[in-house]
Design a protein around this motif. Structure first.
Motif, short mmCIF file in Angstrom:
data_model
loop_
_atom_site.label_atom_id
_atom_site.label_comp_id
_atom_site.label_asym_id
_atom_site.label_seq_id
_atom_site.Cartn_x
_atom_site.Cartn_y
_atom_site.Cartn_z
N THR A 192 1.70 0.10 -2.93
CA THR A 192 2.32 -0.45 -1.71
C THR A 192 3.82 -0.64 -1.86
O THR A 192 4.61 -0.14 -1.06
CB THR A 192 1.69 -1.82 -1.37
N TYR A 218 -4.26 -6.83 -7.14
CA TYR A 218 -3.93 -5.42 -7.40
C TYR A 218 -3.61 -4.81 -6.04
O TYR A 218 -4.42 -4.92 -5.12
CB TYR A 218 -5.11 -4.68 -8.04
N PHE A 219 -2.42 -4.25 -5.89
CA PHE A 219 -2.11 -3.65 -4.59
C PHE A 219 -1.64 -2.21 -4.70
O PHE A 219 -1.10 -1.66 -3.74
CB PHE A 219 -1.11 -4.50 -3.80
N GLY A 266 -2.84 -5.84 -0.34
CA GLY A 266 -3.84 -5.29 -1.25
C GLY A 266 -5.22 -5.81 -0.91
O GLY A 266 -5.37 -6.77 -0.16
#
Ligand code: P5A
Length: 450
Positions: free
Chosen positions: A293, A289-290, A204
């Motif tokens: 993914t 925050y990614f 992220g």
């Protein structure tokens, strides 16, 4: 607790292997014992502080609406193959095989497992938002474990994971975590500054680390000195209020504060020169925050309002619970020992009997012990047959913030002595007044059980 019945194996000598003060004091105060490189037993005193810190983390997580649970430490490699992290994680991952030859590993983090739980049980946007968290032992085969619990191989971490329908919702979860972390660290007597950071193997591009300034910190940090004026204080936060959480986020991250990985010399130059600081810090937490993914790779989807299958937006959030003990000691000690902040102290108040065996002194100590206990506090009564100097040295080393000293001479005048560990200030008070004062001091620091 009566010291004569406790297990407090204090060391007189300074252990030579310990390079930084927190490690030295944790060993000397009988809080931990190394069992292998970066792997420790938590002896009773250390375990008590660990639990206090853990309880504060739980309270603040639940206050923010996050849901506690527990996942196993041993995980199947297959789950990590699905996310493509099994090979990439490298030597830091401790790998093993079970008796059937199946590849297993000791969890260094739990994005995969929590996503697996989510995909098995959640199907609809109506079940969102959701944030699950645990406080669990992790293992990372660090190349250079050092500084005691600061960089362990086995360590205790709070890891939380949010699941949201949209990016906006997930960014609210990010802000909510930032706010709850600020409050968490402050309750432990720490100032932890959120800094723009690098995401490393978690992934992220949106991440902040929380750093406690300390000369012995492993990270080099660059910041505008105004960030150290910010405190969370006694704010009334509604964690569902998007604008309010965003406001706190903006207030705390508006000024320049970055780790060396994201440092931008040009942007730093725009900070007025007298406010530019280059220092070191201890990373006590990180939030990420990614996006999708993991949910894309593992198939964590929900149906939205239009009956479309969409991947959920995720983030993860960690607090270094065991590392925090080291960080707190680095931030709060003197040359005699630890000075625990009220919020995390293993015992609230020490009682030192200057003349063990003296009928009146013994009776006065017992009465103080009962009164403090009945008021919901945990005193540590040094009832050993030891010299006063030795008793004071032990109390100073283990860092209880308040001490009541009882001796025949004071009792003749109806008084005991109340001493503040941090300032060294002494006050003569009646035993009743001393108890009342200690009870009052700890009122705002009450940590509820779970
Ligand atoms: C966030 C939670 C993660 O692992 N996955 C789940 C994300 N983040 S992290 O930054 O890698 O770790 C979170 C915090 O754990 C502490 N920590 C350590 N403490 C002691 N010894 C270690 N070897 C160690 N490694 C990480 C840090 O406080 C870190 O911020």
């Amino acid at each position: 607790m009566r010291l004569s019945r406790y297990f407090l194996p204090v060391l007189k000598e300074t252990p030579s292997e310990a390079q930084i003060v927190s490690h030295r004091y944790m060993l000397r105060a009988g809080m931990i014992k190394q069992q292998s490189a970066g792997i420790y037993s938590w002896l009773p005193l250390g375990f008590k502080v660990l639990r206090k810190i853990e309880n504060i983390v739980h309270e603040e997580q639940m206050r923010a609406g996050h849901i506690p649970m527990q996942m196993p430490t041993i995980q199947s490699a297959d789950l990590w193959r699905e996310s493509n992290r099994y090979d990439g994680y490298g030597e830091e991952m401790l790998r093993m095989q079970d008796r059937h030859g199946r590849d297993m590993l000791f969890s260094p983090t739990a994005e995969e497992m929590v996503t697996d739980i989510f995909r098995a049980h959640v199907n609809s946007y109506k079940d969102l938002p959701l944030t699950l968290y645990q406080i669990q032992w992790k293992f990372r085969d660090e190349i250079r474990p050092r500084f005691g619990v600061m960089r362990g191989r086995e360590f205790y971490m709070k890891d939380g994971y949010n699941f949201d329908l949209t990016k906006e919702d997930a960014l609210h979860a990010y802000n909510r975590h930032l706010v709850s972390y600020l409050r968490t660290y402050e309750r432990m007597g720490l100032q932890a500054i959120p800094m723009r950071a690098d995401s490393g193997p978690i992934g992220g591009d949106y991440t902040h680390e929380f750093l406690v300034l300390a000369e012995t910190g492993e990270s080099e940090v660059f910041y505008d000195s105004e960030v150290t004026d910010l405190t969370f204080g006694d704010r009334d936060i509604d964690y569902d209020n998007v604008a309010q959480c965003q406001g706190v986020m903006d207030e705390f991250t508006a000024r320049y504060a970055r780790t060396d990985e994201t440092h931008d010399a040009e942007a730093f130059d725009e900070v007025p020169e007298d406010r530019r600081r280059i220092a070191r810090g201890i990373e006590v937490g990180q939030i990420f925050y990614f996006g999708t993914t993991y949910s894309d790779k593992l198939g964590a989807t929900v149906v939205d309002k239009d009956q479309k299958q969409v991947s959920v937006h995720m983030g993860s959030h960690g607090i270094g619970v065991s590392r925090l003990l080291g960080a707190i000691i680095e931030a709060s000690h003197d040359d005699k020992g630890i000075i625990w902040p009220e919020g995390v102290t293993p015992f609230h108040c020490g009682i030192v009997n200057l003349k063990q065996g003296d009928e009146e002194a013994d009776a006065a100590c017992e009465a103080l012990y009962d009164q403090l206990t009945n008021a919901g506090l945990e005193p540590l009564y040094d009832d050993r047959n030891e010299r006063a100097g030795g008793k004071f040295a032990t109390m100073d080393l283990i860092g209880l913030p308040w001490r009541i000293t009882v001796g025949p001479r004071g009792l003749k005048n109806g008084v005991v002595e109340l001493t503040c560990r941090r300032t060294g200030e002494n006050e003569e008070l009646t035993p009743e007044a001393a108890v009342a004062k200690v009870v009052e001091i700890f009122k705002p620091h009450h940590v509820r059980g779970l």
